[in-house]
Scaffold this motif. Structure first.
Motif, mmCIF file in Angstrom:
data_model
loop_
_atom_site.group_PDB
_atom_site.id
_atom_site.type_symbol
_atom_site.label_atom_id
_atom_site.label_comp_id
_atom_site.label_asym_id
_atom_site.label_seq_id
_atom_site.Cartn_x
_atom_site.Cartn_y
_atom_site.Cartn_z
ATOM 1 N N THR A 113 0.872 -1.157 0.000
ATOM 2 C CA THR A 113 0.000 0.000 0.000
ATOM 3 C C THR A 113 0.920 1.221 0.000
ATOM 4 O O THR A 113 2.079 1.128 0.383
ATOM 5 N N THR A 114 0.402 2.344 -0.448
ATOM 6 C CA THR A 114 1.219 3.553 -0.545
ATOM 7 C C THR A 114 0.729 4.580 0.452
ATOM 8 O O THR A 114 -0.456 4.844 0.558
ATOM 9 N N TYR A 163 1.446 8.610 1.875
ATOM 10 C CA TYR A 163 2.050 9.912 1.638
ATOM 11 C C TYR A 163 2.635 10.368 2.961
ATOM 12 O O TYR A 163 1.913 10.495 3.954
ATOM 13 N N PRO A 197 3.904 1.247 -6.792
ATOM 14 C CA PRO A 197 4.871 0.648 -5.859
ATOM 15 C C PRO A 197 5.909 -0.176 -6.613
ATOM 16 O O PRO A 197 5.651 -0.656 -7.721
ATOM 17 N N TYR A 204 6.964 9.376 -0.295
ATOM 18 C CA TYR A 204 6.122 8.188 -0.214
ATOM 19 C C TYR A 204 6.744 7.105 0.653
ATOM 20 O O TYR A 204 7.965 7.019 0.778
ATOM 21 N N PHE A 238 6.070 2.851 0.983
ATOM 22 C CA PHE A 238 5.368 1.651 0.525
ATOM 23 C C PHE A 238 5.381 0.650 1.675
ATOM 24 O O PHE A 238 6.443 0.336 2.212
#
Length: 122
Positions: A32-33, A35, A52, A114, A116
Motif C-alpha cells: 500500500t502507498t 504519503y 509501488p 512516499y 510503501f
C-alpha cells in the motif's frame, strides 16, 4: 476448433497471471502507498498515484527485479519495534535479511514523499 483456441488462450492467461505473482521460490509482496510528507511547503500532494516497486521475497532475501528508486528499508515486528534497517540503493537487485529473524514483519520502503508498506513472513 474455436474451443481449442479459447482453451489455449485461457491457459496462457492464467500462466501469465501466476508468473506475475510468484517467481521461482519467491512470492511477490503487495504494497500500500502512504504519503509521508507533512510539510506545508508547496507543491502539494501529487494527484496521480505512484506505482509501488516490484519486490519478491524468497527465504530471507528480498529481490528487486525491476529498476527502482533508492529506498530506506525498515522491518517492524508485531510490537512495533524496528528490528532491521538498511538503505537499498537504486543499483541493488537484492537485500539479504538477517537469518535470525522469524515471524511476521511490516516492511516499509521510504522514498521521497512516499512510503510503501507491505507484510512479510520469515
Amino acid at each position: 476448433m474455436n474451443k481449442t483456441i479459447f482453451t489455449a488462450f485461457l491457459l496462457c492467461f492464467f500462466s501469465l497471471t501466476m508468473t506475475a505473482q510468484t517467481t521461482g521460490d519467491g512470492t511477490s509482496i503487495t504494497f500500500t502507498t502512504e504519503y509521508v510528507d507533512h510539510s506545508s511547503q508547496l507543491p502539494s500532494k501529487p494527484k496521480s498515484p505512484i506505482t509501488p516497486p516490484q519486490v519478491i521475497i524468497g527465504g530471507h532475501v528480498l529481490y528487486f527485479p525491476e529498476t527502482h528508486a533508492e529506498f530506506f528499508l525498515t522491518l517492524t515486528d508485531e510490537d512495533e519495534n524496528v528490528v532491521f534497517t538498511t538503505t537499498v540503493y537504486d543499483t541493488d537487485t537484492q537485500v539479504v535479511l538477517p537469518s535470525s529473524l522469524s515471524g511476521t514483519y511490516e516492511l516499509r520502503l521510504y522514498t521521497g514523499i512516499y512510503c510503501f508498506v507491505g507484510e512479510i513472513t520469515l
